[in-house]
Design a protein around this motif. Structure first.
Motif, PDB file in Angstrom:
ATOM      1  N   TYR A  60      -8.529   7.911  -2.141  1.00  0.00           N
ATOM      2  CA  TYR A  60      -8.846   6.460  -1.499  1.00  0.00           C
ATOM      3  C   TYR A  60      -8.319   5.643  -2.806  1.00  0.00           C
ATOM      4  CZ  TYR A  60     -11.160   9.233   1.977  1.00  0.00           C
ATOM      5  OH  TYR A  60     -11.532   9.955   2.861  1.00  0.00           O
ATOM      6  N   LYS A  99       0.864  -1.454  -0.058  1.00  0.00           N
ATOM      7  CA  LYS A  99       0.064   0.083  -0.072  1.00  0.00           C
ATOM      8  C   LYS A  99       0.781   1.307  -0.159  1.00  0.00           C
ATOM      9  CE  LYS A  99      -3.962   2.022   2.150  1.00  0.00           C
ATOM     10  NZ  LYS A  99      -4.948   1.759   3.256  1.00  0.00           N
ATOM     11  N   GLN A 125      -5.453   1.137 -11.564  1.00  0.00           N
ATOM     12  CA  GLN A 125      -5.571  -0.129 -10.459  1.00  0.00           C
ATOM     13  C   GLN A 125      -5.068  -1.265 -11.103  1.00  0.00           C
ATOM     14  OE1 GLN A 125      -9.270  -0.776  -8.514  1.00  0.00           O
ATOM     15  NE2 GLN A 125      -9.954   1.129  -9.123  1.00  0.00           N
ATOM     16  N   SER A 133      -5.452   4.142  -3.199  1.00  0.00           N
ATOM     17  CA  SER A 133      -4.678   3.101  -2.788  1.00  0.00           C
ATOM     18  C   SER A 133      -5.499   1.758  -2.051  1.00  0.00           C
ATOM     19  CB  SER A 133      -3.493   3.315  -1.899  1.00  0.00           C
ATOM     20  OG  SER A 133      -4.000   4.178  -0.663  1.00  0.00           O
ATOM     21  N   ASP A 134      -6.664   2.363  -1.421  1.00  0.00           N
ATOM     22  CA  ASP A 134      -7.598   1.542  -0.620  1.00  0.00           C
ATOM     23  C   ASP A 134      -8.255   0.653  -1.904  1.00  0.00           C
ATOM     24  OD1 ASP A 134      -7.153   2.463   1.803  1.00  0.00           O
ATOM     25  OD2 ASP A 134      -8.270   3.956   1.862  1.00  0.00           O
ATOM     26  N   ARG A 135      -8.699   1.325  -2.946  1.00  0.00           N
ATOM     27  CA  ARG A 135      -9.357   0.644  -3.996  1.00  0.00           C
ATOM     28  C   ARG A 135      -8.219  -0.431  -4.671  1.00  0.00           C
ATOM     29  NH1 ARG A 135     -10.966   5.794  -4.958  1.00  0.00           N
ATOM     30  NH2 ARG A 135      -9.524   5.971  -6.961  1.00  0.00           N
ATOM     31  N   MET A 194      -6.109  -2.013  -3.095  1.00  0.00           N
ATOM     32  CA  MET A 194      -5.873  -3.004  -2.135  1.00  0.00           C
ATOM     33  C   MET A 194      -7.137  -3.954  -2.011  1.00  0.00           C
ATOM     34  SD  MET A 194      -2.705  -2.344  -1.277  1.00  0.00           S
ATOM     35  CE  MET A 194      -2.495  -3.607  -0.063  1.00  0.00           C
ATOM     36  N   ALA A 195      -8.348  -3.169  -2.287  1.00  0.00           N
ATOM     37  CA  ALA A 195      -9.541  -4.241  -2.370  1.00  0.00           C
ATOM     38  C   ALA A 195      -9.490  -4.979  -3.648  1.00  0.00           C
ATOM     39  CB  ALA A 195     -10.560  -2.979  -2.556  1.00  0.00           C
TER      40      ALA A 195
END
Lengths: 188, 97
Positions: B20, A22, A51, B22-24, B26-27
């Protein structure tokens, strides 16, 4: 974890430390966003491609040998996925009844947009999107991200001479497009 | 337009993702098979060499102890049946009947 260098973070990731990955995402996300956004424009795919870059990075970490800096390695993935996305769009144009979006939308907007309301950043982005993708890639890597001729050649897997000739042509075209847009904006 | 002016304009073409991001990511990683978290397999990969060397050392010590106390390393000695056999012979269970 802010002071850890990439090698320490990579070692932690290999031991299953998700917080380290992260951290890598946070460290390089603006670099990736800059590459993708300048290559694709302000479209819904930018976030998805971003992503995908980090998911590809995670999957390929075992293959990463540290020959190039991690930032350069990530930039290469971002550039390759952006070029793939552009190819996908081109294919879509030939398929009837598919949604025409992204770069097409920019083209349509550009003709009707009120250029006087755009700030310089948006204007420059529209000008970059008018370039062919191989020129666009050179502008993004050399002039926005600041990679050297050698690094750019390695990233795009082309000879250094080709980088220089494309940069020269891309710069001239970009200047011309920007001058037209700016004179149109000031003329209104 | 001068090259310097163009360069200045291009230097401002920096972007970032929506909040957010980085949260996406990681999800997304959590959702894919062979995910990132400290999985059992990853822990096993990490621990196996350490555990196996430790275990081998313990087994070697136990075998050495058995050899010293019994004088041989046959199956009865290792499993402890050797000493039970001796106890059996020493006790006159037939008296019970």
């Amino acid at each position: 974890m802010k002071d850890f260098d990439d090698n320490i973070l990579l070692a932690k990731i290999k031991n299953g430390d998700s917080a380290a990955f992260k951290h890598i995402v946070g460290k390089y996300e603006s670099k990736v966003a800059t590459v993708i956004r300048n290559m694709l424009g302000n479209t819904s795919e930018v976030d998805d491609v971003g992503q995908e870059v980090f998911i590809r990075l995670y999957k390929s970490l075992d293959k990463y040998r540290g020959e190039a800096a991690l930032g350069t390695y990530i930039t290469r993935i971002a550039m390759n996925l952006s070029l793939n996305e552009i190819k996908k769009r081109k294919r879509k144009r030939w398929i009837p009844f598919t949604r025409k979006d992204s770069a097409d939308a920019w083209d349509i907007e550009d003709k009707s947009a009120d250029l006087s309301r755009l700030d310089d950043k948006d204007l420059v982005q529209r000008a970059i999107l008018r370039l062919k993708e191989n020129y666009r890639a050179i502008i993004v890597l050399r002039m926005i991200e600041g990679y050297s001729v050698k690094e750019t050649a390695e990233l795009l897997k082309i000879p250094q001479g080709t980088v220089l000739s494309r940069q020269s042509r891309a710069t001239e075209q970009l200047k011309q497009i920007l001058e037209n847009k700016m004179s149109y904006r000031h003329g209104e | 337009m001068e090259n310097k002016e163009l360069q200045q304009l291009l230097e401002n073409q920096k972007y970032s993702f929506k909040p957010y991001f980085s949260d996406r990511v990681m999800a997304g990683l959590e959702a894919m098979p062979g995910k990132l978290e400290n999985s059992f397999e990853k822990a096993l990969d990490f621990l196996f060499p350490k555990l196996s060397f430790g275990s081998m050392a313990v087994v070697a010590l136990l075998l050495a102890g058995t050899y010293i106390s019994t004088g041989n390393l046959d199956l009865d000695s290792i499993t402890g049946v050797y000493s039970l056999e001796n106890q059996w012979y020493e006790t006159d269970y037939f008296d019970l009947f």
